[in-house]
Design a protein around this motif. Sequence first.
Motif, PDB file in Angstrom:
ATOM      1  N   LEU A 203     -11.571  38.353  -9.308  1.00 52.96           N
ATOM      2  CA  LEU A 203     -12.294  37.380  -8.494  1.00 52.96           C
ATOM      3  C   LEU A 203     -12.340  36.020  -9.151  1.00 52.96           C
ATOM      4  N   SER A 204     -12.429  35.998 -10.471  1.00 47.90           N
ATOM      5  CA  SER A 204     -12.616  34.724 -11.165  1.00 47.90           C
ATOM      6  C   SER A 204     -11.318  34.119 -11.655  1.00 47.90           C
ATOM      7  N   ALA A 205     -10.194  34.713 -11.349  1.00 50.38           N
ATOM      8  CA  ALA A 205      -8.917  34.211 -11.845  1.00 50.38           C
ATOM      9  C   ALA A 205      -8.680  32.783 -11.408  1.00 50.38           C
ATOM     10  N   GLY A 206      -8.267  31.959 -12.344  1.00 52.02           N
ATOM     11  CA  GLY A 206      -7.933  30.576 -12.040  1.00 52.02           C
ATOM     12  C   GLY A 206      -9.072  29.613 -12.073  1.00 52.02           C
ATOM     13  N   PHE A 207     -10.254  30.063 -12.444  1.00 46.61           N
ATOM     14  CA  PHE A 207     -11.411  29.181 -12.460  1.00 46.61           C
ATOM     15  C   PHE A 207     -12.010  29.152 -13.852  1.00 46.61           C
ATOM     16  N   SER A 208     -12.418  27.966 -14.278  1.00 42.87           N
ATOM     17  CA  SER A 208     -13.010  27.803 -15.599  1.00 42.87           C
ATOM     18  C   SER A 208     -14.512  27.660 -15.483  1.00 42.87           C
ATOM     19  N   GLU A 209     -15.185  27.709 -16.628  1.00 40.34           N
ATOM     20  CA  GLU A 209     -16.638  27.662 -16.629  1.00 40.34           C
ATOM     21  C   GLU A 209     -17.175  26.243 -16.761  1.00 40.34           C
ATOM     22  N   ASP A 210     -16.307  25.255 -16.956  1.00 35.80           N
ATOM     23  CA  ASP A 210     -16.808  23.908 -17.179  1.00 35.80           C
ATOM     24  C   ASP A 210     -17.419  23.337 -15.903  1.00 35.80           C
ATOM     25  N   LEU A 211     -18.263  22.360 -16.056  1.00 31.85           N
ATOM     26  CA  LEU A 211     -18.912  21.607 -14.985  1.00 31.85           C
ATOM     27  C   LEU A 211     -20.004  22.375 -14.259  1.00 31.85           C
ATOM     28  N   LEU A 212     -20.203  23.645 -14.601  1.00 31.97           N
ATOM     29  CA  LEU A 212     -21.203  24.417 -13.878  1.00 31.97           C
ATOM     30  C   LEU A 212     -22.205  25.055 -14.845  1.00 31.97           C
ATOM     31  N   PRO A 213     -22.861  24.254 -15.674  1.00 33.95           N
ATOM     32  CA  PRO A 213     -23.773  24.836 -16.656  1.00 33.95           C
ATOM     33  C   PRO A 213     -24.966  25.527 -16.021  1.00 33.95           C
ATOM     34  N   SER A 214     -25.344  25.128 -14.794  1.00 30.78           N
ATOM     35  CA  SER A 214     -26.528  25.702 -14.173  1.00 30.78           C
ATOM     36  C   SER A 214     -26.260  27.042 -13.511  1.00 30.78           C
ATOM     37  N   LEU A 215     -24.994  27.401 -13.328  1.00 30.29           N
ATOM     38  CA  LEU A 215     -24.659  28.682 -12.709  1.00 30.29           C
ATOM     39  C   LEU A 215     -23.359  29.197 -13.338  1.00 30.29           C
ATOM     40  N   PRO A 216     -23.440  29.945 -14.435  1.00 29.72           N
ATOM     41  CA  PRO A 216     -22.251  30.368 -15.180  1.00 29.72           C
ATOM     42  C   PRO A 216     -21.317  31.221 -14.337  1.00 29.72           C
ATOM     43  N   ASN A 217     -20.055  31.294 -14.817  1.00 30.30           N
ATOM     44  CA  ASN A 217     -19.051  32.067 -14.107  1.00 30.30           C
ATOM     45  C   ASN A 217     -19.472  33.516 -13.913  1.00 30.30           C
ATOM     46  N   THR A 218     -20.066  34.114 -14.959  1.00 31.43           N
ATOM     47  CA  THR A 218     -20.468  35.511 -14.845  1.00 31.43           C
ATOM     48  C   THR A 218     -21.486  35.703 -13.734  1.00 31.43           C
ATOM     49  N   ALA A 219     -22.393  34.743 -13.577  1.00 31.59           N
ATOM     50  CA  ALA A 219     -23.390  34.843 -12.513  1.00 31.59           C
ATOM     51  C   ALA A 219     -22.721  34.771 -11.151  1.00 31.59           C
ATOM     52  N   ILE A 220     -21.716  33.917 -11.013  1.00 27.71           N
ATOM     53  CA  ILE A 220     -20.996  33.802  -9.743  1.00 27.71           C
ATOM     54  C   ILE A 220     -20.260  35.106  -9.442  1.00 27.71           C
ATOM     55  N   GLU A 221     -19.578  35.651 -10.454  1.00 27.82           N
ATOM     56  CA  GLU A 221     -18.867  36.912 -10.255  1.00 27.82           C
ATOM     57  C   GLU A 221     -19.832  38.012  -9.805  1.00 27.82           C
ATOM     58  N   ASN A 222     -20.985  38.070 -10.465  1.00 26.05           N
ATOM     59  CA  ASN A 222     -21.954  39.115 -10.120  1.00 26.05           C
ATOM     60  C   ASN A 222     -22.474  38.952  -8.694  1.00 26.05           C
ATOM     61  N   LEU A 223     -22.685  37.693  -8.273  1.00 21.26           N
ATOM     62  CA  LEU A 223     -23.139  37.453  -6.908  1.00 21.26           C
ATOM     63  C   LEU A 223     -22.107  37.940  -5.893  1.00 21.26           C
ATOM     64  N   VAL A 224     -20.830  37.638  -6.175  1.00 23.19           N
ATOM     65  CA  VAL A 224     -19.767  38.042  -5.241  1.00 23.19           C
ATOM     66  C   VAL A 224     -19.624  39.563  -5.215  1.00 23.19           C
ATOM     67  N   LEU A 225     -19.676  40.194  -6.385  1.00 19.51           N
ATOM     68  CA  LEU A 225     -19.575  41.641  -6.433  1.00 19.51           C
ATOM     69  C   LEU A 225     -20.756  42.299  -5.712  1.00 19.51           C
ATOM     70  N   THR A 226     -21.950  41.722  -5.885  1.00 20.25           N
ATOM     71  CA  THR A 226     -23.122  42.242  -5.180  1.00 20.25           C
ATOM     72  C   THR A 226     -22.955  42.093  -3.670  1.00 20.25           C
ATOM     73  N   PHE A 227     -22.437  40.944  -3.253  1.00 23.14           N
ATOM     74  CA  PHE A 227     -22.195  40.718  -1.826  1.00 23.14           C
ATOM     75  C   PHE A 227     -21.190  41.732  -1.294  1.00 23.14           C
ATOM     76  N   ASN A 228     -20.089  41.950  -2.022  1.00 22.83           N
ATOM     77  CA  ASN A 228     -19.082  42.904  -1.569  1.00 22.83           C
ATOM     78  C   ASN A 228     -19.660  44.308  -1.465  1.00 22.83           C
TER      79      ASN A 228
END
Length: 586
Positions: A203-228
Amino acid sequence: MDNFQFYPTGPMLATKMWAKFKNRDFRRVLEGSAGEGDLALAGKRRGDLYHRSSIDIDVCEIDVTKHPILREKGLNVVGLDFLQFAGAGAIYSHICLNPPFKDGVRHALHAWNLLWDGELVVLLNAETIRNPFSQERRHLVDLIEQHGEVEFITDAFKTDDVRRKADVEVALVYLRKVADTKTDIIGNLFDELQSDKQTASGLSAGFSEDLLPSLPNTAIENLVLTFNAAVRAMREATFAQAKSNYYTAMLGETMAMRDSGQSTKQDGSVSFVQERLAREYHDLKDRAWASVLRSTNVREHLSSAAQQRLESEFKDIKKLEFTVANIHGFLHGLISSKGAIFEDMCCDVFDLFTKYHSENTVYFKGWKSNDRHRQAGMRLRTTRVILPNHRTESYCRSMDYRSMQLLGDFDKVFAVLDGKRVPEVGLVDIFTNRFADLRAGERVESSYFDVRYYPAAGTIHFFAKSAVLIDRLNRMVGRKRAWLPPENERVSDAFWLQYDKAEKFDKQVRAEVKKRAQGRSEWGWVGPLDTAFGNRGRGDEEAIGSAQQLLAEALVTVLEQNGISTDFRLTDESPKPQQPLLLELA
């Protein structure tokens, strides 16, 4: 344009494509390569769809610059690259496509895989069907032989109604997919969508963690996995309910139902599944996108009006497929627009100060450039401003919600102007903790204002502690509304001199305005000063223009009386240095 092979579907061809659909019960439609909506909207124009104004047409479009155009036309933008779209395809009864010809077969097969029960019409290069040299092409030809038909059309993109012409023969492919209800509803649960098989790393392929200090990549991945996971569970529950309905209907009515003459229909049909899936899926998307907004720290720094604007725009965002890519796009958009967001917040606060009390403002001659002329501008006083309409009764122990919200807006804007996240002592703090002292007439100090409150009159008097911050607010609003020149524009010293001395000349300006307005009534009882900027009085362009003209003439008279030139033409002199504005929101 060529980057996305944008060849809009002409009206005649688009109408022909919609006419291919044999089932006229359009429950929900997906258009996978929408462009500017030519093909999608052709369905709305057809008679059998015209009377179904509530029908939802979802679209994907890889060119994000076209998304505002599509939304303005009433289409739901749910994704970007259709080949990456992994939404709940079972909700769609119809899919139509005019994809880029180079990837046409992939789009057609992806649409076929998305469908559960419905029809597909896709426009392809004729060579795709006539020359099936690849495994994908042969598979598509087999699908046509088993489930549909194809019509070849010459000169489809050479007719007069086509915006971008091309010398190509096309194949108009129709496919009908029928759900195996015995397997999907009565037997196995429907749990094979590709999105359920994706992993966090995928899910996170091709995306970096920069510019999003308020919502880390891991949090985004977890949200998407929870949604799925929620979508999968919802889908299983829907098919389980359909199966339950099917068998319940086979058992028939209870004795009580038969005796009372009442009957409850147990629906286990395809339409039941599609409609319930659509309803539940969009509710889950709404919840998921709302969780993203809650997880960021942006909203807490926005004024109430800015929050309302964000929530209004969010209505379109939450229609997008809930993926890592779309979440990153949304958050990057917030970051890139934070300067504009803060400018609007400054204007909100400025308007709250100026809307109900013209004594809070002073006026200056607006910027004049070679291509446009702003007649007059206004700025807040740096000494005292008054807010009316905040009366409280003697038994009240606090201000009402509206007043506290407004004070919170002031805190947010002045903190950012000062380069801070929050004030050390905000207006909300003193009206919460020292309300009794304020009601007693004491002058109470916050970080940016000394405040006096007159509860019987309902007025709050603000005495600015920093003229610099008021000036920053004035300059921000002045540039936003073109009362001031752009930051690096060169104008004469006379312009800045009259701007700086606006408070000194205020009594003269008001006296001159009053003299010129005598005997004139086109602005009503509020007069030209309150009408000039559309705050109160008549809000039509004629009244505002007349009031602006009178104010500008009064300003010219006063400035000339004080020996200040009103010719603000560009000069060769260096521009007056502008103070930097700190716009960090997060």
